[in-house]
Design an enzyme around this catalytic site. Sequence first.
Site, PDB file in Angstrom:
ATOM      1  N   ASP A  93      49.924  19.936  36.296  1.00  0.00           N
ATOM      2  CA  ASP A  93      48.843  19.016  36.630  1.00  0.00           C
ATOM      3  C   ASP A  93      49.099  17.690  35.919  1.00  0.00           C
ATOM      4  O   ASP A  93      49.951  17.594  35.035  1.00  0.00           O
ATOM      5  CB  ASP A  93      47.488  19.604  36.254  1.00  0.00           C
ATOM      6  CG  ASP A  93      47.370  19.974  34.795  1.00  0.00           C
ATOM      7  OD1 ASP A  93      48.198  19.515  33.991  1.00  0.00           O
ATOM      8  OD2 ASP A  93      46.444  20.714  34.441  1.00  0.00           O
ATOM      9  N   ASP A 266      44.845  27.765  41.636  1.00  0.00           N
ATOM     10  CA  ASP A 266      45.131  28.057  40.228  1.00  0.00           C
ATOM     11  C   ASP A 266      43.808  28.135  39.496  1.00  0.00           C
ATOM     12  O   ASP A 266      42.809  27.545  39.917  1.00  0.00           O
ATOM     13  CB  ASP A 266      45.980  26.956  39.591  1.00  0.00           C
ATOM     14  CG  ASP A 266      45.116  25.797  39.099  1.00  0.00           C
ATOM     15  OD1 ASP A 266      44.802  25.752  37.894  1.00  0.00           O
ATOM     16  OD2 ASP A 266      44.716  24.946  39.927  1.00  0.00           O
ATOM     17  N   CYS A 304      42.961  50.715  41.233  1.00  0.00           N
ATOM     18  CA  CYS A 304      44.065  49.852  40.810  1.00  0.00           C
ATOM     19  C   CYS A 304      45.236  50.691  40.311  1.00  0.00           C
ATOM     20  O   CYS A 304      45.042  51.718  39.643  1.00  0.00           O
ATOM     21  CB  CYS A 304      43.579  48.912  39.702  1.00  0.00           C
ATOM     22  SG  CYS A 304      44.855  47.803  39.057  1.00  0.00           S
ATOM     23  N   CYS A 306      47.820  49.231  38.442  1.00  0.00           N
ATOM     24  CA  CYS A 306      48.540  48.482  37.411  1.00  0.00           C
ATOM     25  C   CYS A 306      48.838  49.380  36.218  1.00  0.00           C
ATOM     26  O   CYS A 306      48.295  50.482  36.086  1.00  0.00           O
ATOM     27  CB  CYS A 306      47.746  47.248  36.967  1.00  0.00           C
ATOM     28  SG  CYS A 306      46.380  47.590  35.828  1.00  0.00           S
ATOM     29  N   CYS A 309      45.747  50.506  34.198  1.00  0.00           N
ATOM     30  CA  CYS A 309      44.894  51.501  34.843  1.00  0.00           C
ATOM     31  C   CYS A 309      45.587  52.851  34.982  1.00  0.00           C
ATOM     32  O   CYS A 309      44.932  53.900  34.992  1.00  0.00           O
ATOM     33  CB  CYS A 309      44.446  50.990  36.210  1.00  0.00           C
ATOM     34  SG  CYS A 309      43.244  49.633  36.103  1.00  0.00           S
ATOM     35  N   HIS A 335      45.882  43.477  33.684  1.00  0.00           N
ATOM     36  CA  HIS A 335      45.097  44.024  34.802  1.00  0.00           C
ATOM     37  C   HIS A 335      44.555  42.904  35.688  1.00  0.00           C
ATOM     38  O   HIS A 335      44.674  42.964  36.924  1.00  0.00           O
ATOM     39  CB  HIS A 335      43.937  44.870  34.284  1.00  0.00           C
ATOM     40  CG  HIS A 335      42.940  45.215  35.357  1.00  0.00           C
ATOM     41  ND1 HIS A 335      43.126  46.239  36.248  1.00  0.00           N
ATOM     42  CD2 HIS A 335      41.765  44.616  35.706  1.00  0.00           C
ATOM     43  CE1 HIS A 335      42.109  46.282  37.096  1.00  0.00           C
ATOM     44  NE2 HIS A 335      41.272  45.304  36.789  1.00  0.00           N
TER      45      HIS A 335
END
Length: 370
Positions: A93, A266, A304, A306, A309, A335
């Site tokens: 940015d 973002d 989930c 991931c 998890c 996560h």
Amino acid sequence: MTVTFSIIKEDTQTRARAGVLHTLRGDVETPVFMPVGTQATVKTMTPREVWDLGGRLILSNTYHLYLRPGSGLVREAGGLHRFMGWPGPILTDSGGFQVFSLGPLRRIEEDGVWFRSHLDGSEHFFSPEKAMAVQEDLGSDIAMAFDQCAPYPCSYEEAREAVERTSRWALRCREAKRRSDQALFGIIQGGVHRDLREKSVRDLVAIGFPGYGIGGLSVGEPKDIMYRVLDFTVPLLPVDRPRYLMGVGSPDCLLEGVDRGVDMFDCVLPTRIARNGTVFTHRGKLVVRNAQYARDFSPLDPQCDCYACRHFTRAYIRHLIKANEVLGIRLTTLHNLHFILSLMGRIRRAILEGRFARFKEEFLARWGGE
């Protein structure tokens, strides 16, 4: 151009579209969410972990890196990619939002903005030319033009002045651009006013950029107002250029943005709330640090897959956070990034398969509209 954009599939019921952002450091499938590495790091994560989660394009902050460690040092290190060990493309940015968020610590002039560092109070000056020089030192793949972000709420006159100055500064940024391996995106301003948004789009499209950010949203306005502004702003933008909604990252806003034709997003939200013990689930947000989860031996989100998890329980992660163990916020961050990045992948597949509208409806019904 060093960055180009191809549209692969457009949804027939909404303005959603799936595409590919082509950069010198690889292709990025869109819609895409960019994890935020404000100070050349996605907090608590290694670059390899972010990559393995599916992150392909990240954002770093010009203002913060200018102050610390200094863009000259990053240039000496071989540029931001080498400095932080990130193999993919990076968007920086311009620092405009951070400078303007300093409030009484800054003073706006036509040439640029005087501001005091939030770190030590030292005085600095940012102009369009300075913003470009710093971003060229950093060596990002995509640089953003220096803009003036009007606050919400503000008067029509204040929003108009910000639009006109943003247009003048965008032209100065393009004229100051030197690197041939760095793309420059313009930023649309205009607050909540349709005519000002239209003027901003006309001005910036006339200058010509390979992509356009939509700024001045997610700055405190209600979500329905943000969606209304997107409804009349996005259709004005060139069809063949990527559209980037700046600072938006909650699951519901991502879906609504994609629905309206946005390609890039973002936000610090997924990583910031993770450090406060809050995680995304398919049923909404869950504050795992709360006492009610002290003996909850289920995963953060049963739907989930991931690493957090699959291997740990809410009770264990809560224990880590309450004990100030770093692993706790690493797991909640992992996560949340997995949740958002996989959501964007599912959104893209739904567009490609012609079922985005149904996917959005079903997801938001479970999410609860938070």
